[in-house]
Design a protein around this motif. Structure first.
Motif, PDB file in Angstrom:
ATOM      1  N   UNK A  19       0.853  -1.188   0.000  1.00 18.83           N
ATOM      2  CA  UNK A  19       0.000   0.000   0.000  1.00 18.83           C
ATOM      3  C   UNK A  19       0.888   1.237   0.000  1.00 18.83           C
ATOM      4  N   UNK A  20       0.523   2.231  -0.773  1.00 25.81           N
ATOM      5  CA  UNK A  20       1.255   3.488  -0.803  1.00 25.81           C
ATOM      6  C   UNK A  20       0.680   4.431   0.234  1.00 25.81           C
ATOM      7  N   UNK A  21       1.563   5.149   0.929  1.00 29.40           N
ATOM      8  CA  UNK A  21       1.151   6.128   1.922  1.00 29.40           C
ATOM      9  C   UNK A  21       1.421   7.532   1.402  1.00 29.40           C
ATOM     10  N   UNK A  22       0.564   8.478   1.728  1.00 33.11           N
ATOM     11  CA  UNK A  22       0.910   9.863   1.420  1.00 33.11           C
ATOM     12  C   UNK A  22       2.194  10.244   2.171  1.00 33.11           C
ATOM     13  N   UNK A  23       2.981  11.124   1.583  1.00 36.07           N
ATOM     14  CA  UNK A  23       4.257  11.514   2.196  1.00 36.07           C
ATOM     15  C   UNK A  23       4.060  12.048   3.613  1.00 36.07           C
ATOM     16  N   UNK A  24       2.998  12.821   3.831  1.00 36.09           N
ATOM     17  CA  UNK A  24       2.768  13.386   5.164  1.00 36.09           C
ATOM     18  C   UNK A  24       2.486  12.290   6.197  1.00 36.09           C
ATOM     19  N   UNK A  25       1.774  11.243   5.783  1.00 33.64           N
ATOM     20  CA  UNK A  25       1.499  10.127   6.693  1.00 33.64           C
ATOM     21  C   UNK A  25       2.795   9.380   6.989  1.00 33.64           C
ATOM     22  N   UNK A  26       3.636   9.198   5.976  1.00 35.39           N
ATOM     23  CA  UNK A  26       4.917   8.521   6.192  1.00 35.39           C
ATOM     24  C   UNK A  26       5.800   9.328   7.146  1.00 35.39           C
ATOM     25  N   UNK A  27       5.844  10.641   6.981  1.00 33.58           N
ATOM     26  CA  UNK A  27       6.629  11.478   7.903  1.00 33.58           C
ATOM     27  C   UNK A  27       6.117  11.335   9.330  1.00 33.58           C
ATOM     28  N   UNK A  28       4.803  11.323   9.493  1.00 32.75           N
ATOM     29  CA  UNK A  28       4.231  11.152  10.831  1.00 32.75           C
ATOM     30  C   UNK A  28       4.549   9.771  11.394  1.00 32.75           C
ATOM     31  N   UNK A  29       4.532   8.754  10.549  1.00 33.13           N
ATOM     32  CA  UNK A  29       4.847   7.398  10.981  1.00 33.13           C
ATOM     33  C   UNK A  29       6.303   7.313  11.454  1.00 33.13           C
ATOM     34  N   UNK A  30       7.203   7.935  10.730  1.00 35.42           N
ATOM     35  CA  UNK A  30       8.612   7.962  11.126  1.00 35.42           C
ATOM     36  C   UNK A  30       8.765   8.699  12.451  1.00 35.42           C
ATOM     37  N   UNK A  31       8.112   9.849  12.581  1.00 32.60           N
ATOM     38  CA  UNK A  31       8.185  10.611  13.840  1.00 32.60           C
ATOM     39  C   UNK A  31       7.619   9.789  14.994  1.00 32.60           C
ATOM     40  N   UNK A  32       6.497   9.108  14.756  1.00 28.95           N
ATOM     41  CA  UNK A  32       5.885   8.275  15.793  1.00 28.95           C
ATOM     42  C   UNK A  32       6.851   7.178  16.217  1.00 28.95           C
ATOM     43  N   UNK A  33       7.508   6.543  15.246  1.00 24.96           N
ATOM     44  CA  UNK A  33       8.430   5.457  15.574  1.00 24.96           C
ATOM     45  C   UNK A  33       9.610   5.971  16.386  1.00 24.96           C
ATOM     46  N   UNK A  34      10.080   7.174  16.085  1.00 26.81           N
ATOM     47  CA  UNK A  34      11.186   7.756  16.849  1.00 26.81           C
ATOM     48  C   UNK A  34      10.769   8.034  18.287  1.00 26.81           C
ATOM     49  N   UNK A  35       9.577   8.584  18.466  1.00 27.42           N
ATOM     50  CA  UNK A  35       9.086   8.877  19.809  1.00 27.42           C
ATOM     51  C   UNK A  35       8.825   7.586  20.578  1.00 27.42           C
ATOM     52  N   UNK A  36       8.242   6.588  19.920  1.00 24.77           N
ATOM     53  CA  UNK A  36       7.987   5.307  20.572  1.00 24.77           C
ATOM     54  C   UNK A  36       9.294   4.636  20.982  1.00 24.77           C
ATOM     55  N   UNK A  37      10.299   4.706  20.133  1.00 28.32           N
ATOM     56  CA  UNK A  37      11.602   4.116  20.462  1.00 28.32           C
ATOM     57  C   UNK A  37      12.208   4.812  21.677  1.00 28.32           C
ATOM     58  N   UNK A  38      12.084   6.121  21.722  1.00 26.70           N
ATOM     59  CA  UNK A  38      12.610   6.878  22.861  1.00 26.70           C
ATOM     60  C   UNK A  38      11.847   6.526  24.133  1.00 26.70           C
ATOM     61  N   UNK A  39      10.523   6.416  24.028  1.00 25.46           N
ATOM     62  CA  UNK A  39       9.676   6.135  25.188  1.00 25.46           C
ATOM     63  C   UNK A  39       9.870   4.713  25.704  1.00 25.46           C
ATOM     64  N   UNK A  40       9.984   3.756  24.801  1.00 21.03           N
ATOM     65  CA  UNK A  40      10.047   2.354  25.194  1.00 21.03           C
ATOM     66  C   UNK A  40      11.473   1.843  25.388  1.00 21.03           C
ATOM     67  N   UNK A  41      12.445   2.564  24.853  1.00 22.54           N
ATOM     68  CA  UNK A  41      13.817   2.094  24.916  1.00 22.54           C
ATOM     69  C   UNK A  41      14.083   0.956  23.943  1.00 22.54           C
ATOM     70  N   UNK A  42      13.126   0.696  23.057  1.00 26.66           N
ATOM     71  CA  UNK A  42      13.227  -0.381  22.069  1.00 26.66           C
ATOM     72  C   UNK A  42      13.366   0.265  20.690  1.00 26.66           C
ATOM     73  N   UNK A  43      14.517   0.085  20.033  1.00 26.68           N
ATOM     74  CA  UNK A  43      14.676   0.721  18.721  1.00 26.68           C
ATOM     75  C   UNK A  43      13.701   0.163  17.690  1.00 26.68           C
TER      76      UNK A  43
END
Length: 80
Positions: A19-43
């Motif tokens: 499935x293709x994602x709009x660029x803005x959704x992909x940017x948000x997904x990347x940002x979410x993953x960075x915040x989740x990694x920081x919060x959980x300590x799991x890369x």
């Protein structure tokens, strides 16, 4: 910092979906993953791995979906 709605990622046998994602959704997904990694300590190596748990969480929280799904799975009383 408030807790994110998404928790630990479960290891499950995947089904491939393209499935293709709009660029803005992909940017948000990347940002979410960075915040989740920081919060959980799991890369998070691949932010796309968050899509399935996010969809599952969304569907689990949708009362109308759960109600309609139960109605489809359970035949009405009096039928048959």
């Amino acid at each position: 910092m408030p807790k994110l709605k998404l928790g630990a990622i479960e290891d499950d046998k995947p089904v491939k979906v393209a499935h293709e994602l709009p660029a803005s959704v992909h940017r948000d997904l990347v940002a979410y993953s960075e915040i989740l990694a920081q919060e959980s300590g799991q890369p998070i190596q691949d932010p796309s791995k968050l899509i399935a748990p996010m969809l599952a969480r969304f569907m689990a929280a949708d009362r109308n979906f759960r109600k309609a799904r139960r109605a489809r799975q359970c035949p009405s009383e009096g039928e048959g």
